[in-house]
Design a protein around this motif. Structure first.
Motif, PDB file in Angstrom:
ATOM      1  N   GLY A 102      68.157 -24.148  -2.863  1.00 22.41           N
ATOM      2  CA  GLY A 102      68.707 -22.906  -3.387  1.00 22.41           C
ATOM      3  C   GLY A 102      67.812 -21.711  -3.148  1.00 22.41           C
ATOM      4  O   GLY A 102      68.199 -20.579  -3.443  1.00 22.41           O
ATOM      5  N   SER A 158      65.088 -19.096  -0.921  1.00 22.39           N
ATOM      6  CA  SER A 158      65.151 -18.313   0.307  1.00 22.39           C
ATOM      7  C   SER A 158      63.751 -18.000   0.792  1.00 22.39           C
ATOM      8  O   SER A 158      62.746 -18.247   0.099  1.00 22.39           O
ATOM      9  CB  SER A 158      65.912 -17.000   0.064  1.00 22.39           C
ATOM     10  N   TYR A 210      66.921 -20.690   5.264  1.00 21.96           N
ATOM     11  CA  TYR A 210      68.025 -21.609   5.472  1.00 21.96           C
ATOM     12  C   TYR A 210      69.345 -20.830   5.547  1.00 21.96           C
ATOM     13  O   TYR A 210      69.470 -19.754   4.963  1.00 21.96           O
ATOM     14  CB  TYR A 210      68.113 -22.609   4.318  1.00 21.96           C
ATOM     15  N   GLY A 242      73.358 -19.853   4.770  1.00 21.10           N
ATOM     16  CA  GLY A 242      74.186 -19.876   3.572  1.00 21.10           C
ATOM     17  C   GLY A 242      73.676 -19.054   2.422  1.00 21.10           C
ATOM     18  O   GLY A 242      74.216 -19.146   1.313  1.00 21.10           O
ATOM     19  N   ARG A 243      72.682 -18.188   2.646  1.00 22.39           N
ATOM     20  CA  ARG A 243      72.135 -17.360   1.565  1.00 22.39           C
ATOM     21  C   ARG A 243      71.636 -16.026   2.115  1.00 22.39           C
ATOM     22  O   ARG A 243      71.307 -15.903   3.286  1.00 22.39           O
ATOM     23  CB  ARG A 243      70.990 -18.085   0.856  1.00 22.39           C
ATOM     24  N   ARG A 258      72.037 -14.592   5.568  1.00 17.80           N
ATOM     25  CA  ARG A 258      72.727 -15.648   6.310  1.00 17.80           C
ATOM     26  C   ARG A 258      73.863 -16.261   5.472  1.00 17.80           C
ATOM     27  O   ARG A 258      74.307 -17.373   5.737  1.00 17.80           O
ATOM     28  CB  ARG A 258      71.747 -16.749   6.715  1.00 17.80           C
ATOM     29  N   ARG A 259      74.342 -15.509   4.481  1.00 20.66           N
ATOM     30  CA  ARG A 259      75.328 -16.075   3.551  1.00 20.66           C
ATOM     31  C   ARG A 259      76.683 -16.339   4.202  1.00 20.66           C
ATOM     32  O   ARG A 259      77.492 -17.103   3.654  1.00 20.66           O
ATOM     33  CB  ARG A 259      75.495 -15.164   2.342  1.00 20.66           C
ATOM     34  N   CYS A 267      76.330 -23.752   5.167  1.00 22.89           N
ATOM     35  CA  CYS A 267      75.086 -24.371   4.691  1.00 22.89           C
ATOM     36  C   CYS A 267      74.863 -25.715   5.387  1.00 22.89           C
ATOM     37  O   CYS A 267      75.820 -26.421   5.711  1.00 22.89           O
ATOM     38  CB  CYS A 267      75.146 -24.606   3.183  1.00 22.89           C
ATOM     39  N   GLN A 275      74.063 -29.554   5.418  1.00 23.70           N
ATOM     40  CA  GLN A 275      74.467 -30.574   4.454  1.00 23.70           C
ATOM     41  C   GLN A 275      73.468 -31.722   4.348  1.00 23.70           C
ATOM     42  O   GLN A 275      73.649 -32.626   3.535  1.00 23.70           O
ATOM     43  CB  GLN A 275      75.835 -31.130   4.829  1.00 23.70           C
ATOM     44  N   ALA A 309      75.199 -22.548  -1.891  1.00 24.87           N
ATOM     45  CA  ALA A 309      73.952 -22.894  -1.200  1.00 24.87           C
ATOM     46  C   ALA A 309      73.133 -23.871  -2.028  1.00 24.87           C
ATOM     47  O   ALA A 309      72.541 -24.815  -1.490  1.00 24.87           O
ATOM     48  CB  ALA A 309      73.138 -21.632  -0.913  1.00 24.87           C
ATOM     49  N   ALA A 366      74.759 -27.334  -1.730  1.00 29.00           N
ATOM     50  CA  ALA A 366      74.515 -27.927  -0.415  1.00 29.00           C
ATOM     51  C   ALA A 366      73.080 -28.434  -0.305  1.00 29.00           C
ATOM     52  O   ALA A 366      72.827 -29.527   0.221  1.00 29.00           O
ATOM     53  CB  ALA A 366      74.798 -26.901   0.682  1.00 29.00           C
ATOM     54  N   ASP A 367      72.129 -27.646  -0.791  1.00 28.72           N
ATOM     55  CA  ASP A 367      70.728 -28.065  -0.738  1.00 28.72           C
ATOM     56  C   ASP A 367      70.484 -29.284  -1.618  1.00 28.72           C
ATOM     57  O   ASP A 367      69.749 -30.208  -1.238  1.00 28.72           O
ATOM     58  CB  ASP A 367      69.819 -26.915  -1.189  1.00 28.72           C
TER      59      ASP A 367
END
Length: 248
Positions: free
Chosen positions: A29, A31, A53, A55-56, A59-60, A64, A66, A165, A168-169
């Motif tokens: 979760g 950044s 990473y 998905g956030r 980069r949202r 994400c 998996q 995110a 997924a993490d």
């Protein structure tokens, strides 16, 4: 000023030519910005690069990852575009410690040192399924860990943005299983919080089985996000270790 070297890497501060490079991997979760304070404290003696990473934040809009394997593969690809003329060290917190460790296993040349923070040894597993829980349970877990501002978690709109995110993490790290292979050939410095319920002293000590070099465990006051509580002490430790590399 933040500079993007690739979509996966962020450089927040300038470093002296030839400075030791420290690549930092955030928690589930988290950044790249989590490592902004450490970057500022170590600059210009150390070039800090923080992994972002998907998905956030900026980069949202991207999907994400998996699983840990994807995070490792993409991190390796990003690192391959960097010059190789300076010592490389890796730092990972919580999930990031596992991503850093698996990245180190796959590097052609092992890193000079691995800092494993807030995470049990890769070979020590627990039965975890937080990624399958409803949003309110996931949010409650974040509050318990203390790594996210409670005011942000109380905002429904922000919560809707960050939870995908986080989930997924959590899925990536909770489904991760260590595979047998040669241990690392670099030293491992394990950092842990005295009241962190996610890492027992025995689980922290077990990192010694993942290297043929030295492995030392440093315990600090605080819980899972002790890094925020003892930032100066962590900076001093990292600076000392990396300074020894530079002199060598």
């Amino acid at each position: 000023m933040t500079r993007t070297t690739t979509p996966w890497l962020r450089r927040f501060h300038e470093a002296a030519p030839g400075a030791v490079r420290l690549v930092c991997f955030p928690h589930a979760g988290g950044s790249a910005g989590f490592f902004f304070p450490l970057s500022g404290a170590l600059s210009p003696d150390v070039e800090v690069l923080a992994v972002q990473y998907p998905g956030r934040q900026d980069r949202r809009q991207e999907g994400c990852a998996q699983d840990v394997e994807t995070l490792v593969a993409e991190s390796l690809a990003a690192l391959s575009h960097l010059d190789q003329d300076r010592p490389l060290a890796l730092f990972g917190h919580s999930m990031g410690a596992v991503v850093a460790y698996e990245t180190a296993r796959r590097l052609g040349t092992p890193p000079a040192i691995l800092f494993a923070s807030g995470r049990r040894a890769p070979s020590r597993t627990r039965d975890e399924s937080m990624h399958l829980q409803p949003d309110e349970v996931l949010a409650a877990d974040l509050r318990t860990l203390g790594g996210t501002d409670s005011e942000l978690l109380d905002d429904p709109d922000i919560l809707r943005m960050v939870l995908p995110a986080v989930r997924a993490d959590y899925r990536a790290i909770e489904t991760y299983r260590h595979t047998a292979g040669p241990p690392l050939a670099c030293p491992i410095r394990v950092l842990t919080g005295a009241s962190d319920t996610r890492v027992t002293p025995e689980e922290a000590e077990a990192w010694q089985h993942h290297t043929t070099a030295d492995c030392a465990v440093d315990t600090f006051p605080g819980g899972h996000f002790f890094l925020r509580e003892v930032q100066d002490e962590i900076t001093t430790l990292v600076r000392r270790e990396l300074g020894a590399l530079a002199r060598a």
